[in-house]
Design a protein around this motif. Sequence first.
Motif, PDB file in Angstrom:
ATOM      1  N   ALA A  53      36.477  43.807  27.748  1.00 44.22           N
ATOM      2  CA  ALA A  53      35.819  44.504  29.022  1.00 44.22           C
ATOM      3  C   ALA A  53      36.836  44.451  30.112  1.00 44.22           C
ATOM      4  N   ALA A  54      37.670  43.392  30.335  1.00 44.16           N
ATOM      5  CA  ALA A  54      38.876  43.532  31.131  1.00 44.16           C
ATOM      6  C   ALA A  54      39.467  44.756  30.964  1.00 44.16           C
ATOM      7  N   LYS A  55      39.903  44.968  29.813  1.00 38.02           N
ATOM      8  CA  LYS A  55      41.068  46.230  29.625  1.00 38.02           C
ATOM      9  C   LYS A  55      40.279  47.469  30.034  1.00 38.02           C
ATOM     10  N   GLU A  56      39.047  47.599  29.756  1.00 35.93           N
ATOM     11  CA  GLU A  56      38.133  48.948  29.640  1.00 35.93           C
ATOM     12  C   GLU A  56      38.086  49.142  31.497  1.00 35.93           C
ATOM     13  N   ILE A  57      37.878  47.968  32.088  1.00 27.91           N
ATOM     14  CA  ILE A  57      37.711  47.874  33.667  1.00 27.91           C
ATOM     15  C   ILE A  57      38.926  48.385  34.335  1.00 27.91           C
ATOM     16  N   LEU A  58      40.173  47.775  33.706  1.00 25.81           N
ATOM     17  CA  LEU A  58      41.381  48.087  34.391  1.00 25.81           C
ATOM     18  C   LEU A  58      41.877  49.381  34.220  1.00 25.81           C
ATOM     19  N   GLN A  59      41.414  50.047  32.844  1.00 24.03           N
ATOM     20  CA  GLN A  59      41.835  51.345  32.631  1.00 24.03           C
ATOM     21  C   GLN A  59      40.727  52.190  33.468  1.00 24.03           C
ATOM     22  N   SER A  60      39.854  52.004  33.806  1.00 28.10           N
ATOM     23  CA  SER A  60      38.778  52.859  34.654  1.00 28.10           C
ATOM     24  C   SER A  60      39.477  52.739  36.131  1.00 28.10           C
ATOM     25  N   ILE A  61      39.769  51.508  36.450  1.00 26.81           N
ATOM     26  CA  ILE A  61      40.339  51.302  38.021  1.00 26.81           C
ATOM     27  C   ILE A  61      41.547  52.444  37.965  1.00 26.81           C
ATOM     28  N   LEU A  89      32.244  35.647  42.972  1.00 23.09           N
ATOM     29  CA  LEU A  89      32.252  36.403  41.642  1.00 23.09           C
ATOM     30  C   LEU A  89      33.746  36.361  40.727  1.00 23.09           C
ATOM     31  N   VAL A  90      34.721  36.593  41.786  1.00 20.05           N
ATOM     32  CA  VAL A  90      36.158  36.566  41.314  1.00 20.05           C
ATOM     33  C   VAL A  90      36.163  35.045  40.647  1.00 20.05           C
ATOM     34  N   GLU A  91      35.956  33.995  41.466  1.00 17.99           N
ATOM     35  CA  GLU A  91      35.799  32.917  40.910  1.00 17.99           C
ATOM     36  C   GLU A  91      35.367  32.556  39.464  1.00 17.99           C
ATOM     37  N   PRO A 133      32.908  45.659  39.213  1.00 18.43           N
ATOM     38  CA  PRO A 133      32.834  47.035  39.402  1.00 18.43           C
ATOM     39  C   PRO A 133      31.686  47.517  39.959  1.00 18.43           C
ATOM     40  N   LYS A 134      30.547  47.124  39.697  1.00 17.96           N
ATOM     41  CA  LYS A 134      29.130  47.464  39.987  1.00 17.96           C
ATOM     42  C   LYS A 134      29.023  47.494  41.607  1.00 17.96           C
ATOM     43  N   ILE A 135      29.826  46.678  42.055  1.00 16.46           N
ATOM     44  CA  ILE A 135      29.679  46.463  43.520  1.00 16.46           C
ATOM     45  C   ILE A 135      30.833  46.997  44.158  1.00 16.46           C
ATOM     46  N   LYS A 136      31.711  47.849  43.583  1.00 18.80           N
ATOM     47  CA  LYS A 136      32.955  48.552  43.774  1.00 18.80           C
ATOM     48  C   LYS A 136      33.969  47.761  44.336  1.00 18.80           C
ATOM     49  N   TYR A 137      33.966  46.479  43.780  1.00 14.81           N
ATOM     50  CA  TYR A 137      35.161  45.560  44.003  1.00 14.81           C
ATOM     51  C   TYR A 137      36.446  45.799  43.625  1.00 14.81           C
ATOM     52  N   GLU A 138      37.391  46.054  43.878  1.00 11.29           N
ATOM     53  CA  GLU A 138      38.806  46.203  43.366  1.00 11.29           C
ATOM     54  C   GLU A 138      39.855  45.743  44.127  1.00 11.29           C
ATOM     55  N   GLY A 139      39.512  44.212  44.743  1.00 14.61           N
ATOM     56  CA  GLY A 139      40.532  43.426  45.462  1.00 14.61           C
ATOM     57  C   GLY A 139      41.676  42.887  44.397  1.00 14.61           C
TER      58      GLY A 139
END
Length: 67
Positions: free
Chosen positions: A55-63, A7-9, A27-33
């Motif tokens: 989307a990337a900014k929102e996810i980074l902020q959530s993390i 998925l990262v690829e 994020p839905k599979i709780k991956y934060e590598g």
Amino acid sequence: MPASSSLVELTKDEHPTVRREAINVLPKIKYEGPDYIVQLETIAASDSNIFNQKAAKEILQSIQNGH
């Protein structure tokens, strides 16, 4: 190769929609590598698609906020 690595690829795919779907699934599979975090930072800063950047900014902020 683990699913998360695949998925990262996909966050590097040439198609914006594929990148966005991969961005949103991890994020839905709780991956934060660290590889995902670096890729999110790259997408947030320079993706050609504004929706992917957002989307990337929102996810980074959530993390950073601990979800």
